[in-house]
Design an enzyme around this catalytic site. Structure first.
Site, PDB file in Angstrom:
ATOM      1  N   SER A 291       8.861 -40.242   7.342  1.00  0.00           N
ATOM      2  CA  SER A 291       8.633 -39.503   6.299  1.00  0.00           C
ATOM      3  C   SER A 291       7.549 -40.140   5.665  1.00  0.00           C
ATOM      4  O   SER A 291       7.158 -41.182   5.902  1.00  0.00           O
ATOM      5  CB  SER A 291       9.928 -39.658   5.240  1.00  0.00           C
ATOM      6  OG  SER A 291      10.310 -40.807   4.962  1.00  0.00           O
ATOM      7  N   LYS A 292       7.127 -39.594   4.511  1.00  0.00           N
ATOM      8  CA  LYS A 292       5.937 -39.963   3.681  1.00  0.00           C
ATOM      9  C   LYS A 292       6.192 -41.336   3.057  1.00  0.00           C
ATOM     10  O   LYS A 292       5.216 -42.248   2.895  1.00  0.00           O
ATOM     11  CB  LYS A 292       5.774 -39.214   2.544  1.00  0.00           C
ATOM     12  CG  LYS A 292       5.436 -37.696   2.962  1.00  0.00           C
ATOM     13  CD  LYS A 292       6.832 -36.873   2.382  1.00  0.00           C
ATOM     14  CE  LYS A 292       7.752 -36.987   3.356  1.00  0.00           C
ATOM     15  NZ  LYS A 292       9.092 -36.096   3.134  1.00  0.00           N
ATOM     16  N   ARG A 293       7.490 -41.711   2.995  1.00  0.00           N
ATOM     17  CA  ARG A 293       7.879 -42.961   2.538  1.00  0.00           C
ATOM     18  C   ARG A 293       7.233 -44.002   3.572  1.00  0.00           C
ATOM     19  O   ARG A 293       6.912 -45.261   3.069  1.00  0.00           O
ATOM     20  CB  ARG A 293       9.188 -43.159   2.594  1.00  0.00           C
ATOM     21  CG  ARG A 293       9.852 -44.293   1.890  1.00  0.00           C
ATOM     22  CD  ARG A 293      11.292 -43.885   1.200  1.00  0.00           C
ATOM     23  NE  ARG A 293      12.133 -43.390   2.427  1.00  0.00           N
ATOM     24  CZ  ARG A 293      12.704 -44.146   3.267  1.00  0.00           C
ATOM     25  NH1 ARG A 293      12.450 -45.381   3.301  1.00  0.00           N
ATOM     26  NH2 ARG A 293      13.354 -43.680   4.389  1.00  0.00           N
ATOM     27  N   HIS A 294       7.115 -43.672   4.808  1.00  0.00           N
ATOM     28  CA  HIS A 294       6.515 -44.617   5.848  1.00  0.00           C
ATOM     29  C   HIS A 294       5.256 -44.794   6.083  1.00  0.00           C
ATOM     30  O   HIS A 294       4.658 -45.223   6.791  1.00  0.00           O
ATOM     31  CB  HIS A 294       7.270 -44.393   7.134  1.00  0.00           C
ATOM     32  CG  HIS A 294       8.780 -44.362   7.108  1.00  0.00           C
ATOM     33  ND1 HIS A 294       9.432 -43.471   7.611  1.00  0.00           N
ATOM     34  CD2 HIS A 294       9.688 -45.443   6.584  1.00  0.00           C
ATOM     35  CE1 HIS A 294      10.921 -43.620   7.308  1.00  0.00           C
ATOM     36  NE2 HIS A 294      10.876 -44.771   6.884  1.00  0.00           N
ATOM     37  N   GLY A 295       4.391 -44.003   5.043  1.00  0.00           N
ATOM     38  CA  GLY A 295       3.225 -44.078   5.215  1.00  0.00           C
ATOM     39  C   GLY A 295       2.629 -42.548   5.645  1.00  0.00           C
ATOM     40  O   GLY A 295       3.248 -41.659   5.268  1.00  0.00           O
TER      41      GLY A 295
END
Length: 492
Positions: free
Chosen positions: A252-256
Site C-alpha cells: 500500500s501507499k504506506r510502504h512508499g
RNA sequence: GGCGCAUUCGUCUAGUGGCCCAGGACACCGCCCUCUCAAGGCGGAGAUCGCGGGUUCGAAUCCCGCAUGCGCUACCA
C-alpha cells in the site's frame, strides 16, 4: 501457432506494481515467442470508472517500455479493444447460452438475494445463489423480460461432478461443481460481468495464454465451464502471485510508491523498475540479476515464474536504480540530473542551468546517488549564490575541538597559498592544499574537512578539489575567509 | 465456516532424488582503497529447506497428514 497475450486492466485508477508486473511478464513472453501482446480495457463496471485511467494505463506501459501491438489507440484485427464497445458480442453469447439452457434469467432483487444469504447464514449453509430462478419456465421468463421486468442472466453450473483445469504453473486443479453457484454473466444494465467478458473476448481475440492475478484461481472452473458451453477451446491459464509490502501485508501507499507512475515521479529510472519487477518472482539462472529488456526477453519463459507471493524490497530497487544510474551514458545522465536540479533547486537559481556545469558535476556525483532526488542536496552549493559558513562547532569537528586556534590559522594558510595559485584546477588545488598541510603540520584529512565545510557548507560532498574548482577561486576564497571569521568571532 | 493456492537465509531467489551439512543477490558486519560520502575489491555472519510421518541405499526435491499465511465465497474486477 503464434502466442497472443494481453494486458486487460480495468480503468479504475493507476496500475500498481503488482498488476504491471503481470503485464511485464505477459509482454516478455509474447516478445520471447515472437507473438502478440495487446491491450484491452475492461470497463464493464460502469460504476467504478475513473476518468483518465486509460491514458494513465498507457502511460505506465510506455514508461516501462512495454509496447503493445494492438489496443484502443492503435486498433488491430480483433477490435474494438474496449469492452464497453463490444456489447453485441456479449449479447450474442448470452443468447446462445440461454437457447442451449446453459443460462437463465434471474429476476431476484438485491433484497431477495440478501434475504437468501441471511437465511443461509442462519442455517450455517455455505453462501451462494440457490438457483431458484432456474425453475422458471423459459417461456414465462421470456414474457417477464419482454414486459420490462428487470433481470440478470446467470450461468447454469452443473450441479454434480467436478471441473478440472490446468494452470501452467501449478498443474491440474480440480473443483467440485456443487460448491460453485450459478453466477451472474449479464448484469441488469446489460453489461457483462468479468466472467462472460473474459470468455467471450479471450476467445474472439484469440488469446492463447490468459495471465491474471491468482485471486482468479477460484473462479477459473466457472470460466472453463463457460468456454465449454460456448463451444470455445479453453485458453492456457497462468495465475500470477501477488506482491506484498515489507510487513508481509498487502502493498500500500504506506510502504512508499505503489503505482508505476509514482515511481516515475519519484525519479526512478524505467530500466531499473523494469529489471527489478522482472526478477521479482522470476530468475533466469539463479545468479544473473541485472538484465536489459532484451536480455529478459531472450531468457524469459513463463513456465519459470515462481508461484508464491513476493515482498517488494524497496532497498533492492534503490540499489538497482543506482546500478542503472552508474551504467547510463554520461551525457544522458547529465541531462537527467540537469532536469532534476532545475526541478528541485531553490527558486532564486536561474534556469535553465548551465549544462556545461552540470556536465562537469555528473561524473562527480553519479557514484554517490542511488535515487535521482539525492543529487540536489549533494551539489546545491555549486548553484547557490551564497553559502553560509557552518556554525563554529561543526567547523571544528572532532579534529579541532581541542585546539580551536589551529583551525582559523590553517584556513589562513590555505587562503594565502590558494590565492597565489596560478592555475585554478583540481590537480593544482590538491597539490597546493597538501603542501599547506605539510607546512603547517596539519593532517591532510583534517585540513580538507575544514575546507570542505567552509566551501560547501556541509560535510558530505563530492570530492573537495573538483568541487572547489567548480565553485571558482573567488567564491572559494571568500567562503574560506568567512569560515575563519566565524571561528575567530565565536572564539573571541 | 467451506473451497483453493502457497511455504528454502531478514528480503528476492537457485535448486525437479546423490554435484547441497543448500548457491547467488539486496540489506547487515569487518578489512582494503580513500580528502568526506559513495562506488569498487576482499572476507564474514545469516536457512535444523514450516512441522510430523512415510517412500528410498539416499529427499529441500516424491507421497500423506498438520500448522501457518494469503485468496475466493458480489448484478467488482
Amino acid at each position: 501457432m503464434t502466442v497472443r497475450l494481453r494486458y486487460a486492466p480495468s480503468p479504475t485508477g493507476d496500475p500498481h506494481v503488482g498488476n504491471i508486473r503481470s503485464a511485464l511478464w505477459a509482454w516478455a513472453f509474447a516478445r520471447h515467442e515472437g507473438g502478440v501482446f495487446y491491450l484491452r480495457i475492461e470497463d464493464t463496471d460502469q460504476t467504478r470508472l475513473v476518468p483518465g485511467s486509460i491514458e494513465r494505463i498507457e502511460a505506465s506501459l510506455r514508461w516501462l517500455g512495454l509496447d503493445w501491438d494492438e489496443g484502443p489507440d492503435v486498433g488491430g484485427p480483433y477490435g474494438p479493444y474496449v469492452q464497453s464497445q463490444r456489447l453485441d458480442g456479449y449479447r450474442e453469447a448470452t443468447g446462445r447460452l440461454l437457447a442451449s439452457d446453459n443460462a437463465y434469467r434471474c429476476f431476484c432483487t438485491p433484497a431477495d438475494l440478501e434475504a437468501m444469504r441471511e437465511a443461509q447464514r442462519a442455517a450455517k449453509q455455505p453462501p451462494g445463489y440457490d438457483g431458484r430462478c432456474r425453475l422458471i419456465p423459459a417461456a414465462e421468463a421470456e414474457a417477464r423480460a419482454a414486459a420490462g421486468e428487470s433481470f440478470v442472466v446467470r450461468f447454469a453450473m452443473p450441479r454434480e461432478g467436478t471441473t478440472t483445469f490446468t494452470d501452467l504453473l501449478r498443474g491440474e486443479i480440480t473443483y467440485e461443481n456443487r460448491l460453485l453457484d450459478d453466477f451472474v454473466i449479464l448484469k441488469s444494465d446489460g453489461f457483462p460481468t468479468y466472467h462472460l467478458a473474459h470468455a467471450v473476448d479471450d476467445h474472439l481475440m484469440a488469446t492463447t495464454h490468459v495471465t491474471r492475478g491468482d485471486e482468479w484461481l477460484p473462479s477459473a472452473p466457472r470460466h472453463v465451464r463457460l468456454f465449454e458451453a460456448l463451444g470455445h477451446p479453453v485458453p492456457i491459464y497462468v495465475h500470477t502471485p501477488v506482491i506484498l509490502g515489507p510487513d508481509g501485508g498487502k502493498l500500500s501507499k504506506r510502504h512508499g510508491a505503489k503505482s508505476v507512475l509514482e515511481y516515475a515521479e519519484d525519479g526512478y529510472l524505467p530500466d531499473a523498475l523494469f529489471n527489478f519487477l522482472s526478477i521479482l518472482g522470476w530468475s533466469p539462472d539463479g545468479a544473473t540479476e541485472i538484465l536489459s529488456r532484451q536480455q529478459v526477453v531472450d531468457a524469459f519463459d513463463i513456465k519459470d515464474l515462481v508461484v508464491h507471493p513476493a515482498v517488494f524490497d524497496t532497498q533492492k530497487l534503490e540499489w538497482m536504480n543506482g546500478v542503472y544510474m552508474r551504467a547510463m551514458a554520461e551525457d544522458e545522465l547529465s541531462e537527467v540530473f540537469a532536469r532534476e536540479l532545475e526541478r528541485a533547486l531553490p527558486a532564486d537559481v536561474v534556469r535553465p542551468l548551465d549544462r556545461a556545469l552540470v556536465a562537469a558535476i555528473t561524473p562527480l556525483v553519479r557514484e554517490r546517488v542511488k535515487l535521482l532526488p539525492e543529487v540536489t542536496a549533494l551539489v546545491d552549493f555549486l548553484f547557490a549564490s551564497d553559502v553560509a559558513a557552518p556554525p563554529r562547532d561543526q567547523l571544528l569537528g572532532k579534529a579541532y575541538r581541542n585546539r580551536a586556534d589551529a583551525a582559523p590559522a590553517a584556513i589562513d594558510a590555505a587562503v594565502a597559498a590558494l590565492d597565489a595559485l596560478e592555475a585554478w584546477d583540481a590537480a593544482a588545488i590538491e597539490e597546493c592544499l597538501r603542501a599547506v598541510a605539510a607546512q603547517t603540520g596539519e593532517k591532510p584529512g583534517d585540513l580538507f574537512m575544514l575546507c570542505r565545510l567552509a566551501v560547501t557548507g556541509k560535510n558530505v560532498t563530492p570530492p573537495l578539489f573538483e568541487s572547489m574548482e567548480l565553485v571558482g577561486r573567488d567564491a572559494s576564497l571568500d567562503r574560506l575567509g568567512r569560515a575563519a571569521e566565524v571561528l575567530r568571532a565565536a572564539a573571541g
